[in-house]
Design a protein around this motif. Structure first.
Motif, PDB file in Angstrom:
ATOM      1  N   CYS A  43       0.832  -1.239  -0.088  1.00  0.00           N
ATOM      2  CA  CYS A  43      -0.145  -0.054  -0.035  1.00  0.00           C
ATOM      3  C   CYS A  43       0.867   1.378  -0.042  1.00  0.00           C
ATOM      4  O   CYS A  43       1.904   1.131   0.000  1.00  0.00           O
ATOM      5  N   HIS A  44       0.449   2.570   0.077  1.00  0.00           N
ATOM      6  CA  HIS A  44       0.883   3.767   0.100  1.00  0.00           C
ATOM      7  C   HIS A  44       0.640   4.241   1.377  1.00  0.00           C
ATOM      8  O   HIS A  44      -0.125   3.492   2.400  1.00  0.00           O
ATOM      9  N   ILE A  45       1.018   5.462   1.854  1.00  0.00           N
ATOM     10  CA  ILE A  45       0.870   5.993   3.260  1.00  0.00           C
ATOM     11  C   ILE A  45      -0.619   6.468   3.314  1.00  0.00           C
ATOM     12  O   ILE A  45      -1.565   6.851   2.258  1.00  0.00           O
TER      13      ILE A  45
ATOM     14  N   GLN B 194       9.960   8.365   7.597  1.00  0.00           N
ATOM     15  CA  GLN B 194      10.936   9.418   8.111  1.00  0.00           C
ATOM     16  C   GLN B 194      11.111  10.422   6.798  1.00  0.00           C
ATOM     17  O   GLN B 194      12.032  11.115   6.826  1.00  0.00           O
ATOM     18  N   ILE B 195      10.004  10.437   5.806  1.00  0.00           N
ATOM     19  CA  ILE B 195      10.266  11.410   4.805  1.00  0.00           C
ATOM     20  C   ILE B 195       9.735  12.713   5.266  1.00  0.00           C
ATOM     21  O   ILE B 195       8.639  12.970   5.673  1.00  0.00           O
ATOM     22  N   GLN B 196      10.510  13.796   5.130  1.00  0.00           N
ATOM     23  CA  GLN B 196      10.259  15.132   5.765  1.00  0.00           C
ATOM     24  C   GLN B 196       9.401  15.810   4.334  1.00  0.00           C
ATOM     25  O   GLN B 196      10.210  16.112   3.267  1.00  0.00           O
ATOM     26  N   VAL B 197       8.318  16.143   4.389  1.00  0.00           N
ATOM     27  CA  VAL B 197       7.362  16.648   3.079  1.00  0.00           C
ATOM     28  C   VAL B 197       7.776  17.998   3.008  1.00  0.00           C
ATOM     29  O   VAL B 197       7.631  18.854   3.891  1.00  0.00           O
TER      30      VAL B 197
ATOM     31  N   LEU C 156       6.350  14.805  -3.780  1.00  0.00           N
ATOM     32  CA  LEU C 156       7.587  14.832  -4.728  1.00  0.00           C
ATOM     33  C   LEU C 156       8.734  14.858  -3.844  1.00  0.00           C
ATOM     34  O   LEU C 156       8.903  15.927  -2.802  1.00  0.00           O
ATOM     35  N   CYS C 157       9.644  13.933  -3.687  1.00  0.00           N
ATOM     36  CA  CYS C 157      10.709  13.774  -2.969  1.00  0.00           C
ATOM     37  C   CYS C 157      11.906  13.812  -3.610  1.00  0.00           C
ATOM     38  O   CYS C 157      11.885  13.752  -4.862  1.00  0.00           O
TER      39      CYS C 157
ATOM     40  N   VAL D  44      14.398   6.099   2.961  1.00  0.00           N
ATOM     41  CA  VAL D  44      13.096   5.360   3.527  1.00  0.00           C
ATOM     42  C   VAL D  44      13.584   4.782   4.850  1.00  0.00           C
ATOM     43  O   VAL D  44      14.373   3.758   4.718  1.00  0.00           O
ATOM     44  N   THR D  45      12.757   5.079   5.811  1.00  0.00           N
ATOM     45  CA  THR D  45      12.951   4.320   7.063  1.00  0.00           C
ATOM     46  C   THR D  45      11.575   4.020   7.834  1.00  0.00           C
ATOM     47  O   THR D  45      10.961   5.009   8.024  1.00  0.00           O
ATOM     48  N   LEU D  46      11.273   2.765   7.748  1.00  0.00           N
ATOM     49  CA  LEU D  46      10.004   2.231   8.023  1.00  0.00           C
ATOM     50  C   LEU D  46       9.810   2.218   9.549  1.00  0.00           C
ATOM     51  O   LEU D  46      10.835   1.725  10.158  1.00  0.00           O
ATOM     52  N   ASN D  47       8.354   2.525  10.152  1.00  0.00           N
ATOM     53  CA  ASN D  47       8.175   2.277  11.476  1.00  0.00           C
ATOM     54  C   ASN D  47       7.635   0.981  11.570  1.00  0.00           C
ATOM     55  O   ASN D  47       7.772  -0.119  10.782  1.00  0.00           O
TER      56      ASN D  47
END
Length: 149
Positions: A35-37, A60-63, A92-93, A99-102
């Protein structure tokens, strides 16, 4: 009567990975599907606040570049007898976004549109990914969609 829930937001991350545009999918612990976020809007938050927070928590992506994707995910949840209406955002990154997953996901993959369609099990996901790809990869991005954060 069927209830309608509008307390969830979702977002699709896009990044140039080794020179090729890709979208981010993650494998959920709950359900074991790709899935996506997505996540709930907390008390006092706007939808924009919630999607920025969800990206930070789950990846951990800072939008910094957020867009209203001009799309509503919608599906029926039979166990709760409700319809989910979920606004979708595009993020848009920078190239080769880290990416660091929780603990909500076990793995992630930067995917081409075709790979995303093969991994994601639900037709609504397919519609989201095709829409995002068309309006944020194949076409120049309309600046009217930009969300100030």
């Amino acid at each position: 009567m069927i209830k309608v829930n509008t307390t969830v937001v979702s977002g699709v991350a896009l990044s140039q990975i080794d020179g090729e545009m890709k979208l981010l999918l993650m494998k959920r612990v709950k359900g074991g599907f790709w899935c996506h976020i997505a996540g709930s809007i907390e008390a006092g938050e706007t939808g924009v606040d919630a999607i920025v927070r969800e990206f930070a928590e789950e990846t951990q992506i800072q939008v910094t570049h957020l867009y209203n994707a001009q799309f509503l995910e919608q599906f029926y949840v039979d166990s709760a007898n409700l319809i989910e209406l979920i606004p979708v955002f595009a993020v848009l990154c920078p190239a080769n976004q880290n990416v660091t997953l929780n603990n909500e996901h076990t793995e992630y993959k930067w995917c081409s549109l075709q790979e995303a369609l093969e991994l994601a099990p639900f037709p609504n996901q397919h519609a989201v990914y095709k829409h995002i790809w068309h309006y944020f990869v194949e076409k120049p991005i309309n600046e009217l969609y930009r969300v100030n954060i």
